[in-house]
Each structure stands twice: as C-alpha cells, then as structure tokens.
Design an enzyme around this catalytic site. Structure first.
Site, PDB file in Angstrom:
ATOM      1  N   ARG A 241      -3.648  -1.460  -1.770  1.00 52.49           N
ATOM      2  CA  ARG A 241      -2.444  -1.921  -2.451  1.00 52.49           C
ATOM      3  C   ARG A 241      -2.703  -1.872  -3.953  1.00 52.49           C
ATOM      4  O   ARG A 241      -3.793  -2.273  -4.413  1.00 52.49           O
ATOM      5  CB  ARG A 241      -2.093  -3.362  -2.050  1.00 52.49           C
ATOM      6  CG  ARG A 241      -1.462  -3.523  -0.676  1.00 52.49           C
ATOM      7  CD  ARG A 241      -0.058  -2.930  -0.609  1.00 52.49           C
ATOM      8  NE  ARG A 241       0.580  -3.123   0.687  1.00 52.49           N
ATOM      9  CZ  ARG A 241       0.525  -2.264   1.713  1.00 52.49           C
ATOM     10  NH1 ARG A 241      -0.155  -1.143   1.606  1.00 52.49           N
ATOM     11  NH2 ARG A 241       1.162  -2.517   2.842  1.00 52.49           N
ATOM     12  N   GLU A 270       4.878   0.108  -8.270  1.00 54.70           N
ATOM     13  CA  GLU A 270       5.347   1.306  -7.580  1.00 54.70           C
ATOM     14  C   GLU A 270       6.871   1.276  -7.618  1.00 54.70           C
ATOM     15  O   GLU A 270       7.444   0.222  -7.340  1.00 54.70           O
ATOM     16  CB  GLU A 270       4.879   1.314  -6.124  1.00 54.70           C
ATOM     17  CG  GLU A 270       3.392   1.567  -6.002  1.00 54.70           C
ATOM     18  CD  GLU A 270       2.895   1.579  -4.560  1.00 54.70           C
ATOM     19  OE1 GLU A 270       3.739   1.620  -3.627  1.00 54.70           O
ATOM     20  OE2 GLU A 270       1.673   1.541  -4.360  1.00 54.70           O
ATOM     21  N   HIS A 289       1.943   6.694  -2.687  1.00 50.18           N
ATOM     22  CA  HIS A 289       1.844   5.829  -1.509  1.00 50.18           C
ATOM     23  C   HIS A 289       2.240   6.584  -0.231  1.00 50.18           C
ATOM     24  O   HIS A 289       3.251   6.262   0.397  1.00 50.18           O
ATOM     25  CB  HIS A 289       2.703   4.563  -1.694  1.00 50.18           C
ATOM     26  CG  HIS A 289       2.248   3.420  -0.819  1.00 50.18           C
ATOM     27  ND1 HIS A 289       2.358   2.120  -1.182  1.00 50.18           N
ATOM     28  CD2 HIS A 289       1.683   3.403   0.407  1.00 50.18           C
ATOM     29  CE1 HIS A 289       1.893   1.333  -0.220  1.00 50.18           C
ATOM     30  NE2 HIS A 289       1.467   2.109   0.773  1.00 50.18           N
TER      31      HIS A 289
END
Ligand code: GLV
Length: 329
Positions: A241, A270, A289
């Site tokens: 993460r 993000e 991601h």
C-alpha cells in the site's frame, strides 16, 4: 432465502461472481458508471440494500458505517481492507468478508517484475525510445545492476512475501532475510530465510520488498530515517500500500542517492500526479496499482467475494472473514 436480499454492486466486477449471485436469486443493484461513487453517493445507494460488494475505491469509514448500520454484511473485493474501518464495523456487528490467496501469484509477479525492471532501468529506456532518443550503443551510460546472489529483505512475510522469496531464490539464488510480526517457519525451512529486526533488514538487504498490510504500525514506516539506513545500492519495492512509504521522503532519498532505485505498484496518493518527480527518475518504475490485474486473479476475487455473500446468507458465516469475532457476539 425467505426474501430476496438486495446487494449493492459498487463497481463492474468480473461476471463469474456476479453470475453466482444472480443464480442464487439475489437482487443486484448496480452502480452503472466507470468512476467510483462519491462518499455521499455510496451512503445514498446503500440505504435500500442489505449488503455491499465493494473494493478499495469505496471509503467504508465511520461516517458511512454509522449511516448504513442496517447492513447485514460487507463483502470486500480485495485482500487488503484498509479502506474499511473494521473496528467500527465490528462494534456495529457488521461482518466483513475479503478475498485472500487468489491474487498471490499475480501480485508476486508484479513485485518480481518491478525488481528486475528497476534494476535494469526498463521503463526509463522504453521512454527514451518513445522520445526518439534510442541513439547508438553506449558502453558506459545508464548501467543497471545484476541481481544474482544478492540479498532480498522481505518486510511482512506472508503468502506474497513467501512467493517473492521463492521466485528470487529460484531465479537469482538470493539470500532471504525477513522482518515480520511472527516467525514464518516455511520460509526458514525451505529457503533458510533469517528473521531479523527492521534495522538489520534495512542495513543488510540489496532489495527491500514491502508485503505488509497497511496498519497504524506500518503507515509511513519506510520514511527518511529508514531509507538512510539502507545501502546506497539498494532497491525499494512496494506492492503493498502506498502509505507504507513516506513519498516525499522516498523522493528525497532517491534524489540524494541514499538508495539506488524504487519499484512501486502503489503510491500515496493514488492516482499519482503525472508530474510527480518519481515518474522521471531513471532508476524508478511506477505502475498504477495493477498487482491483482490478471484474469485469473480477478475471477478468483469475484468468485470469492460472491461466495462470502452466498455463504453468509446460507449459514450465517463466510469462508473468508476479516472480523469473525462479530459472530461470537
Ligand atoms: C489489492 O490491492 C488488494 O488488496 O487486493
């Protein structure tokens, strides 16, 4: 089911799980847009639903939960669940499901791929071609590094950390160190991996790869101080993460040469801004991601998220649950 339950389907998930829910007679309420719902839209759409099938893009925080405490359960399409305030869901008696295991191979490939791509400056070199700057063969410029026989440091040894260790040992005969809350006997038995503390991991590894969940303990753990303890030749990989690393401090560590390179599938925030300095660094590879973005993994996640709902309404429990203590109440 005595009465057909209504499930809010927050995104466009692979058909395999959606079809399972339809076959079981659930009434599905789809959010039709490509973009995720805003927090207000999420609250509004959940009001007439019994359960929610959601993912990382939905903020299942205290505000949402307090306004949606009628929900029977929440089924998360992901292995990570830091978008959900699980403690508060537990207080409200709402069970939360998730989808472990099925994306382990896919995510490991991204960590392994980022390691190689960073070590050999693949993204930088590809961008050179796009700019028409292939030029001629140059014996001394833009040299990368080899991985054979190097030391891999896994931060957060679990299913993905174990697979990453196996890939790195198999491909490059790497020594394995790991730093984890608990010992991981399989890694020690099969790979002779050594459990070390965080400082030893940083100081001794050529590649440090984060595979931990995002928790209050791991948030920002890869900060300026941590990078300053790493080898100046080291590569940092994050497929866990984004907030596990402190991004401004990572940028500074790369700019000042405290570490050599970074491969990131996750960033903070993000999406990343297109003018983020990381995107123009020679020794950095960034992906948007995509750890679990294979057909196999996403189908597995969809099936698992659907089965958690089906089993919950059939038996009162579910195969993959984040907060089983709810059922003990
Ligand atoms: C993806 O990041 C996941 O947690 O499944």
């Amino acid at each position: 089911m005595e009465k057909s339950k209504t499930i809010l389907i927050t995104r466009q998930y692979p058909d395999i799980g959606i079809d399972l829910l339809k076959d079981q007679g659930f009434h599905l309420k789809f959010w039709p847009m490509e973009r995720p719902m805003t927090p207000e839209e999420l609250v509004e759409h959940a009001q007439d639903c019994d359960a929610v099938l959601c993912t990382l893009t939905e903020k299942i925080d205290k505000t949402f939960l307090d306004r949606s405490s009628h929900l029977d359960m929440i089924s998360q399409f992901a292995v990570g669940f830091d978008n959900i305030d699980v403690d508060h869901a537990t207080r409200l008696g709402i069970p939360v499901g998730y989808t472990p295991d099925v994306m382990t191979e896919a995510t490991t490939d991204i960590a392994f791929g980022l390691m190689i791509a960073t070590a050999r400056k693949m993204v930088f070199n590809h961008k050179k071609i796009l700019r028409g700057e292939w030029g001629s063969f140059t014996p001394k410029d833009h040299l990368g590094m080899e991985l054979m026989g190097k030391t891999l440091g896994i931060f957060g040894m679990g299913r993905i950390g174990m697979k990453m260790s196996l890939r790195c040992r198999g491909a490059y005969d790497m020594d394995i160190l790991y730093c984890s809350r608990n010992p991981y006997p399989e890694a020690e038995e099969r790979l002779n991996a050594r459990r070390v503390d965080f400082h030893q991991l940083l100081a001794q590894s050529d590649v440090v790869s984060a595979h931990c969940p995002l928790t209050p303990e791991t948030r920002g753990i890869f900060n300026g101080e941590a990078f300053s303890r790493m080898k100046s030749s080291a590569i940092f990989i994050n497929t866990a993460r984004g907030p596990v690393h402190n991004e401004p401090e990572l940028i500074r560590a790369l700019e000042s040469g405290e570490i050599w390179g970074a491969g990131l599938d996750v960033t903070d925030p993000e999406p990343m801004d297109r003018d983020n300095p990381l995107l123009s660094m020679e020794n950095v590879c960034v992906l948007p991601h995509i750890g679990s973005a294979t057909q196999e993994a996403r189908d597995g996640m969809s099936r698992r998220a659907a089965k958690n709902i089906i089993e919950f309404y059939r038996t009162g429990s579910m195969p993959h649950m984040v907060n089983p203590q709810v059922l003990e109440k």
